[in-house]
Design a protein around this motif. Structure first.
Motif, mmCIF file in Angstrom:
data_model
loop_
_atom_site.group_PDB
_atom_site.id
_atom_site.type_symbol
_atom_site.label_atom_id
_atom_site.label_comp_id
_atom_site.label_asym_id
_atom_site.label_seq_id
_atom_site.Cartn_x
_atom_site.Cartn_y
_atom_site.Cartn_z
ATOM 1 N N ILE A 15 0.821 -1.207 0.000
ATOM 2 C CA ILE A 15 0.000 0.000 0.000
ATOM 3 C C ILE A 15 0.855 1.257 0.000
ATOM 4 O O ILE A 15 0.556 2.237 -0.704
ATOM 5 C CB ILE A 15 -0.935 -0.012 1.231
ATOM 6 N N ASP A 16 1.945 1.247 0.780
ATOM 7 C CA ASP A 16 2.811 2.408 0.879
ATOM 8 C C ASP A 16 3.897 2.412 -0.185
ATOM 9 O O ASP A 16 4.717 3.326 -0.230
ATOM 10 C CB ASP A 16 3.489 2.452 2.259
ATOM 11 N N GLY A 17 3.947 1.361 -1.000
ATOM 12 C CA GLY A 17 5.021 1.254 -1.972
ATOM 13 C C GLY A 17 6.344 0.864 -1.340
ATOM 14 O O GLY A 17 7.399 1.004 -1.967
ATOM 15 N N ARG A 18 6.310 0.358 -0.091
ATOM 16 C CA ARG A 18 7.531 -0.026 0.611
ATOM 17 C C ARG A 18 7.337 -1.415 1.200
ATOM 18 O O ARG A 18 6.246 -1.748 1.684
ATOM 19 C CB ARG A 18 7.857 0.943 1.757
ATOM 20 N N PRO A 19 8.389 -2.255 1.203
ATOM 21 C CA PRO A 19 8.240 -3.606 1.750
ATOM 22 C C PRO A 19 8.020 -3.640 3.250
ATOM 23 O O PRO A 19 7.538 -4.637 3.778
ATOM 24 C CB PRO A 19 9.569 -4.282 1.371
ATOM 25 N N ASP A 20 8.374 -2.556 3.966
ATOM 26 C CA ASP A 20 8.202 -2.526 5.416
ATOM 27 C C ASP A 20 6.971 -1.724 5.839
ATOM 28 O O ASP A 20 6.785 -1.445 7.020
ATOM 29 C CB ASP A 20 9.445 -1.947 6.098
ATOM 30 N N GLY A 21 6.125 -1.370 4.877
ATOM 31 C CA GLY A 21 4.909 -0.628 5.185
ATOM 32 C C GLY A 21 3.699 -1.543 5.230
ATOM 33 O O GLY A 21 3.810 -2.755 5.438
ATOM 34 N N MET A 22 2.512 -0.977 5.030
ATOM 35 C CA MET A 22 1.295 -1.773 5.007
ATOM 36 C C MET A 22 1.223 -2.582 3.725
ATOM 37 O O MET A 22 1.655 -2.133 2.664
ATOM 38 C CB MET A 22 0.065 -0.867 5.091
ATOM 39 N N LEU A 23 0.666 -3.788 3.845
ATOM 40 C CA LEU A 23 0.440 -4.597 2.642
ATOM 41 C C LEU A 23 -0.809 -5.431 2.821
ATOM 42 O O LEU A 23 -1.216 -5.742 3.950
ATOM 43 C CB LEU A 23 1.645 -5.479 2.322
ATOM 44 N N THR A 24 -1.418 -5.795 1.702
ATOM 45 C CA THR A 24 -2.548 -6.710 1.704
ATOM 46 C C THR A 24 -2.149 -7.966 0.942
ATOM 47 O O THR A 24 -1.289 -7.925 0.057
ATOM 48 C CB THR A 24 -3.796 -6.098 1.059
ATOM 49 N N ALA A 25 -2.770 -9.084 1.295
ATOM 50 C CA ALA A 25 -2.509 -10.358 0.639
ATOM 51 C C ALA A 25 -3.838 -11.048 0.370
ATOM 52 O O ALA A 25 -4.673 -11.173 1.271
ATOM 53 C CB ALA A 25 -1.614 -11.242 1.511
ATOM 54 N N GLU A 26 -4.016 -11.471 -0.861
ATOM 55 C CA GLU A 26 -5.226 -12.189 -1.255
ATOM 56 C C GLU A 26 -4.849 -13.321 -2.202
ATOM 57 O O GLU A 26 -3.857 -13.218 -2.933
ATOM 58 C CB GLU A 26 -6.233 -11.250 -1.933
ATOM 59 N N VAL A 27 -5.629 -14.392 -2.181
ATOM 60 C CA VAL A 27 -5.421 -15.536 -3.052
ATOM 61 C C VAL A 27 -6.633 -15.673 -3.950
ATOM 62 O O VAL A 27 -7.778 -15.543 -3.495
ATOM 63 C CB VAL A 27 -5.218 -16.832 -2.236
#
Length: 306
Positions: A15-27
């Protein structure tokens, strides 16, 4: 991987464009939605619509220098997270698990919470800040099956976002059976007779360890011996924490001057296995050998040439 096991596509969105920021995961074809956020971005995470859905959550961090986790559930996860922001100061990362269509209800969430606590305590990698394991609520047979299927996907997604607390690396003793999913369908297994055997020997220190390469995992067998020094940090670098974990969980038990593997254990690489056995960093591809004396490196090269 057994015949008939299909791959799955995981979509990660930073979400933040950074690997240590917020992220979502969906399958694809899974209704679940996973949101991972550092505590420093909690306000922004709770502003997202899925955060107010019914679901479960994990809090991850450290207390007194040791890893710690908490597993909870709520009909409005955002409200629960706000209370934990004030009441728990040790966590640094939160994982919010909901359904994209918000079709989980309270009983679903309590069932998932109970099962996650059970699995975390069974694996024993991450201590929990929870008290007793919460009881499972009464669900219909079909609803329980649906929630178990939901968990199968979740146990696949979490390691992909660097959360390994539900990955079982201890393997049964005796005939080796390898889990082909995080909790393993019983009909998808590889036996020891189909694996490649390796051994590592250090006669000076009386060490002998045996391992099997099964389904991409390097499994050191129960009964193997490892170094017995208690100064885990000397010459072993990042593997010192792994050794401490294996000792604290009873995988490594004291046996005279050595440690002995009480259970078979799946390592991520031959080098990690070799470092734990010998007590110092090694190139695992050169210290592990087949029964005919071929190094892992040469064995692998021969396979690639074929």
């Amino acid at each position: 991987m057994s015949a008939g096991v299909l791959g799955r596509s995981l979509e990660l969105f930073f979400i933040d464009g950074r690997p240590d920021g917020m992220l979502t995961a969906e399958v694809f074809n899974w209704t679940g939605h996973v949101l991972v956020t550092p505590r420093t971005r909690l306000k922004e995470a709770l502003a997202r619509p899925q955060s107010s859905f019914t679901g479960i959550y994990l809090l991850l961090g450290e207390r007194d220098g040791k890893p710690l986790a908490y597993i909870g559930e709520g009909e409005d996860i955002a409200a629960r997270m706000r209370s934990h922001e004030a009441g728990k100061d040790w966590w640094t990362t939160a994982v919010l698990v909901t359904s994209a269509a918000n079709n989980l209800h309270k009983a679903h969430a309590k069932f998932l919470e109970s099962r996650l606590v059970e699995e975390a305590r069974k694996v024993g990698v991450m201590p929990l800040d929870n008290g007793n394991t919460p009881p499972r609520p009464g669900l219909s047979e079909s609803a329980r099956a649906n929630m178990e299927a939901f968990l199968e996907y979740l146990f696949m997604v979490l390691p992909a976002v660097r959360i390994d607390m539900f990955v079982q690396r201890v393997r049964p003793t005796g005939p080796v059976v390898v889990e082909t999913t995080m909790r393993a369908a019983a009909d998808q297994a590889t036996t020891a007779s189909e694996a490649t055997a390796f051994h590592l020997e250090n006669r000076k220190h009386g060490l002998r360890a045996d391992a099997l390469l099964i389904d991409g995992e390097f499994v050191v067998q129960a009964g193997s011996l490892a170094q017995g020094k208690d100064d885990f940090g000397l010459g072993i670098g990042s593997y010192s924490e792994l050794i401490r974990e294996l000792v604290s969980t009873g995988v490594l038990v004291r046996d005279g001057e050595h440690y002995r593997f009480s259970s078979s254990y799946a390592f991520r690489s031959p080098s990690a296995a070799g470092a734990v056995v010998l007590g110092y960093n090694v190139n695992g591809t050169t210290v592990w050998r087949t029964s005919n004396g071929q190094t892992y490196k040469d064995w692998e090269a021969a396979r690639l040439a074929d």
